[in-house]
Design a protein around this motif. Structure first.
Motif, PDB file in Angstrom:
ATOM      1  N   THR A 193       9.383   4.336 -13.783  1.00 55.78           N
ATOM      2  CA  THR A 193      10.630   3.578 -13.710  1.00 55.78           C
ATOM      3  C   THR A 193      11.090   3.551 -12.254  1.00 55.78           C
ATOM      4  OG1 THR A 193      12.090   5.489 -13.989  1.00 55.78           O
ATOM      5  CG2 THR A 193      11.309   4.397 -16.018  1.00 55.78           C
ATOM      6  N   HIS A 194      12.017   2.667 -11.953  1.00 58.77           N
ATOM      7  CA  HIS A 194      12.556   2.595 -10.587  1.00 58.77           C
ATOM      8  C   HIS A 194      13.227   3.914 -10.198  1.00 58.77           C
ATOM      9  CE1 HIS A 194      11.784  -1.624  -9.565  1.00 58.77           C
ATOM     10  NE2 HIS A 194      11.878  -1.822 -10.872  1.00 58.77           N
ATOM     11  N   ASP A 195      13.922   4.551 -11.122  1.00 59.72           N
ATOM     12  CA  ASP A 195      14.550   5.843 -10.831  1.00 59.72           C
ATOM     13  C   ASP A 195      13.495   6.905 -10.511  1.00 59.72           C
ATOM     14  OD1 ASP A 195      17.122   4.874 -11.140  1.00 59.72           O
ATOM     15  OD2 ASP A 195      17.305   5.577 -13.216  1.00 59.72           O
ATOM     16  N   GLN A 196      12.404   6.914 -11.257  1.00 55.06           N
ATOM     17  CA  GLN A 196      11.335   7.877 -10.988  1.00 55.06           C
ATOM     18  C   GLN A 196      10.702   7.621  -9.613  1.00 55.06           C
ATOM     19  OE1 GLN A 196       9.139   7.006 -14.612  1.00 55.06           O
ATOM     20  NE2 GLN A 196       9.438   9.119 -15.320  1.00 55.06           N
ATOM     21  N   ILE A 197      10.483   6.346  -9.287  1.00 61.79           N
ATOM     22  CA  ILE A 197       9.928   5.994  -7.973  1.00 61.79           C
ATOM     23  C   ILE A 197      10.863   6.477  -6.870  1.00 61.79           C
ATOM     24  CG2 ILE A 197       9.449   4.058  -6.403  1.00 61.79           C
ATOM     25  CD1 ILE A 197       7.152   4.478  -8.323  1.00 61.79           C
ATOM     26  N   ASP A 198      12.167   6.255  -7.038  1.00 60.40           N
ATOM     27  CA  ASP A 198      13.139   6.700  -6.031  1.00 60.40           C
ATOM     28  C   ASP A 198      13.073   8.215  -5.844  1.00 60.40           C
ATOM     29  OD1 ASP A 198      13.961   4.091  -5.601  1.00 60.40           O
ATOM     30  OD2 ASP A 198      15.721   4.264  -6.900  1.00 60.40           O
ATOM     31  N   ARG A 199      12.908   8.957  -6.935  1.00 61.71           N
ATOM     32  CA  ARG A 199      12.800  10.421  -6.835  1.00 61.71           C
ATOM     33  C   ARG A 199      11.485  10.834  -6.153  1.00 61.71           C
ATOM     34  NH1 ARG A 199      15.296  10.140 -12.005  1.00 61.71           N
ATOM     35  NH2 ARG A 199      13.321  10.518 -13.060  1.00 61.71           N
ATOM     36  N   LEU A 200      10.388  10.128  -6.442  1.00 61.10           N
ATOM     37  CA  LEU A 200       9.114  10.415  -5.775  1.00 61.10           C
ATOM     38  C   LEU A 200       9.224  10.168  -4.269  1.00 61.10           C
ATOM     39  CD1 LEU A 200       6.569   8.841  -8.291  1.00 61.10           C
ATOM     40  CD2 LEU A 200       6.813  11.270  -7.743  1.00 61.10           C
ATOM     41  N   ILE A 201       9.874   9.073  -3.891  1.00 64.37           N
ATOM     42  CA  ILE A 201      10.067   8.768  -2.471  1.00 64.37           C
ATOM     43  C   ILE A 201      10.914   9.850  -1.812  1.00 64.37           C
ATOM     44  CG2 ILE A 201      11.164   7.171  -0.852  1.00 64.37           C
ATOM     45  CD1 ILE A 201      10.302   4.886  -2.820  1.00 64.37           C
ATOM     46  N   GLU A 202      12.011  10.202  -2.448  1.00 63.53           N
ATOM     47  CA  GLU A 202      12.915  11.215  -1.901  1.00 63.53           C
ATOM     48  C   GLU A 202      12.215  12.558  -1.724  1.00 63.53           C
ATOM     49  OE1 GLU A 202      16.873  13.456  -3.426  1.00 63.53           O
ATOM     50  OE2 GLU A 202      16.891  11.268  -3.562  1.00 63.53           O
ATOM     51  N   ALA A 203      11.328  12.903  -2.656  1.00 68.53           N
ATOM     52  CA  ALA A 203      10.611  14.173  -2.601  1.00 68.53           C
ATOM     53  C   ALA A 203       9.408  14.129  -1.644  1.00 68.53           C
ATOM     54  CB  ALA A 203      10.137  14.562  -4.000  1.00 68.53           C
ATOM     55  N   GLY A 204       9.115  12.961  -1.080  1.00 66.85           N
ATOM     56  CA  GLY A 204       7.972  12.844  -0.180  1.00 66.85           C
ATOM     57  C   GLY A 204       6.646  12.703  -0.891  1.00 66.85           C
ATOM     58  N   ARG A 205       6.683  12.415  -2.180  1.00 72.41           N
ATOM     59  CA  ARG A 205       5.447  12.299  -2.963  1.00 72.41           C
ATOM     60  C   ARG A 205       4.911  10.879  -3.031  1.00 72.41           C
ATOM     61  NH1 ARG A 205       5.844  14.493  -8.520  1.00 72.41           N
ATOM     62  NH2 ARG A 205       3.609  14.059  -8.418  1.00 72.41           N
ATOM     63  N   LEU A 206       5.713   9.895  -2.580  1.00 71.22           N
ATOM     64  CA  LEU A 206       5.267   8.502  -2.536  1.00 71.22           C
ATOM     65  C   LEU A 206       5.707   7.937  -1.196  1.00 71.22           C
ATOM     66  CD1 LEU A 206       3.841   6.324  -4.325  1.00 71.22           C
ATOM     67  CD2 LEU A 206       6.122   5.446  -4.785  1.00 71.22           C
ATOM     68  N   GLU A 207       4.754   7.401  -0.447  1.00 72.98           N
ATOM     69  CA  GLU A 207       5.028   6.869   0.884  1.00 72.98           C
ATOM     70  C   GLU A 207       4.454   5.467   0.998  1.00 72.98           C
ATOM     71  OE1 GLU A 207       4.441  10.892   3.474  1.00 72.98           O
ATOM     72  OE2 GLU A 207       2.641   9.952   2.646  1.00 72.98           O
ATOM     73  N   ALA A 223       0.853  -1.191   0.000  1.00 70.82           N
ATOM     74  CA  ALA A 223       0.000   0.000   0.000  1.00 70.82           C
ATOM     75  C   ALA A 223       0.888   1.240   0.000  1.00 70.82           C
ATOM     76  CB  ALA A 223      -0.903   0.003   1.224  1.00 70.82           C
ATOM     77  N   VAL A 224       0.541   2.201  -0.826  1.00 68.52           N
ATOM     78  CA  VAL A 224       1.298   3.451  -0.916  1.00 68.52           C
ATOM     79  C   VAL A 224       0.343   4.633  -0.918  1.00 68.52           C
ATOM     80  CG1 VAL A 224       3.266   2.440  -2.163  1.00 68.52           C
ATOM     81  CG2 VAL A 224       1.369   3.406  -3.459  1.00 68.52           C
ATOM     82  N   ARG A 225       0.841   5.785  -0.501  1.00 76.73           N
ATOM     83  CA  ARG A 225       0.108   7.046  -0.642  1.00 76.73           C
ATOM     84  C   ARG A 225       0.868   7.853  -1.674  1.00 76.73           C
ATOM     85  NH1 ARG A 225      -3.768   9.570   1.870  1.00 76.73           N
ATOM     86  NH2 ARG A 225      -3.622   8.219   3.679  1.00 76.73           N
ATOM     87  N   TYR A 226       0.175   8.219  -2.757  1.00 78.33           N
ATOM     88  CA  TYR A 226       0.772   8.977  -3.856  1.00 78.33           C
ATOM     89  C   TYR A 226       0.247  10.404  -3.797  1.00 78.33           C
ATOM     90  CZ  TYR A 226       1.729  10.384  -8.688  1.00 78.33           C
ATOM     91  OH  TYR A 226       2.152  11.055  -9.816  1.00 78.33           O
ATOM     92  N   HIS A 227       1.158  11.352  -3.626  1.00 76.43           N
ATOM     93  CA  HIS A 227       0.813  12.771  -3.603  1.00 76.43           C
ATOM     94  C   HIS A 227       0.986  13.320  -5.023  1.00 76.43           C
ATOM     95  CE1 HIS A 227       0.787  13.014   0.819  1.00 76.43           C
ATOM     96  NE2 HIS A 227       1.679  12.056   0.723  1.00 76.43           N
ATOM     97  N   HIS A 228      -0.121  13.752  -5.622  1.00 76.41           N
ATOM     98  CA  HIS A 228      -0.095  14.262  -6.999  1.00 76.41           C
ATOM     99  C   HIS A 228      -0.649  15.677  -7.013  1.00 76.41           C
ATOM    100  CE1 HIS A 228      -4.357  13.173  -6.917  1.00 76.41           C
ATOM    101  NE2 HIS A 228      -3.952  12.005  -6.435  1.00 76.41           N
ATOM    102  N   ARG A 229      -0.715  16.294  -8.168  1.00 74.39           N
ATOM    103  CA  ARG A 229      -1.104  17.718  -8.235  1.00 74.39           C
ATOM    104  C   ARG A 229      -2.534  17.984  -7.782  1.00 74.39           C
ATOM    105  NH1 ARG A 229      -1.199  16.726 -14.214  1.00 74.39           N
ATOM    106  NH2 ARG A 229       1.050  16.903 -14.080  1.00 74.39           N
ATOM    107  N   ASP A 230      -3.389  16.960  -7.801  1.00 78.23           N
ATOM    108  CA  ASP A 230      -4.781  17.148  -7.386  1.00 78.23           C
ATOM    109  C   ASP A 230      -5.048  16.714  -5.951  1.00 78.23           C
ATOM    110  OD1 ASP A 230      -5.488  18.164  -9.880  1.00 78.23           O
ATOM    111  OD2 ASP A 230      -5.844  16.160 -10.692  1.00 78.23           O
ATOM    112  N   GLY A 231      -4.018  16.261  -5.230  1.00 79.91           N
ATOM    113  CA  GLY A 231      -4.202  15.805  -3.854  1.00 79.91           C
ATOM    114  C   GLY A 231      -3.334  14.604  -3.556  1.00 79.91           C
ATOM    115  N   ALA A 232      -3.859  13.707  -2.749  1.00 84.23           N
ATOM    116  CA  ALA A 232      -3.135  12.483  -2.388  1.00 84.23           C
ATOM    117  C   ALA A 232      -4.132  11.340  -2.304  1.00 84.23           C
ATOM    118  CB  ALA A 232      -2.411  12.665  -1.065  1.00 84.23           C
ATOM    119  N   ASP A 233      -3.725  10.171  -2.750  1.00 84.31           N
ATOM    120  CA  ASP A 233      -4.599   9.008  -2.744  1.00 84.31           C
ATOM    121  C   ASP A 233      -3.827   7.763  -2.347  1.00 84.31           C
ATOM    122  OD1 ASP A 233      -7.255   9.891  -3.838  1.00 84.31           O
ATOM    123  OD2 ASP A 233      -5.941  10.608  -5.443  1.00 84.31           O
ATOM    124  N   LEU A 234      -4.563   6.825  -1.747  1.00 78.74           N
ATOM    125  CA  LEU A 234      -4.005   5.509  -1.460  1.00 78.74           C
ATOM    126  C   LEU A 234      -4.069   4.663  -2.720  1.00 78.74           C
ATOM    127  CD1 LEU A 234      -5.538   4.650   2.016  1.00 78.74           C
ATOM    128  CD2 LEU A 234      -3.178   5.254   1.498  1.00 78.74           C
TER     129      LEU A 234
END
Length: 79
Positions: free
Chosen positions: A55-69, A21-32
């Motif tokens: 891609t795995h690199d994009q996921i790593d950047r999303l995690i680092e930026a706090g946009r994927l938890e 399970a992940v929480r994805y923060h996108h431009r319209d809000g955040a969703d599970l």
């Protein structure tokens, strides 16, 4: 009080598996969402109001930026 000698690791896309399970923060809000696919090149997830294929690199950047938890204890993030 400062803690010494304690090391913390960085979360990466390697921690994601189908069913995570992940929480994805996108431009319209955040969703599970739930990770549905982890391949050599991509990670995909689907939620009630979002989906992603990165891609795995994009996921790593999303995690680092706090946009994927990673969400612990969520039994079904798509419900």
């Amino acid at each position: 009080m400062r803690r010494t000698g304690r090391r913390t690791g960085q979360l990466t896309s390697a921690a994601l598996f189908p069913g995570t399970a992940v929480r994805y923060h996108h431009r319209d809000g955040a969703d599970l969402a739930t990770v549905t696919e982890v391949g050599e090149d991509i990670v995909a997830f689907v939620g009630a109001n979002c989906d992603g294929r990165f891609t795995h690199d994009q996921i790593d950047r999303l995690i680092e930026a706090g946009r994927l938890e990673i969400v612990l204890g969520a039994s079904d993030a798509t419900a």
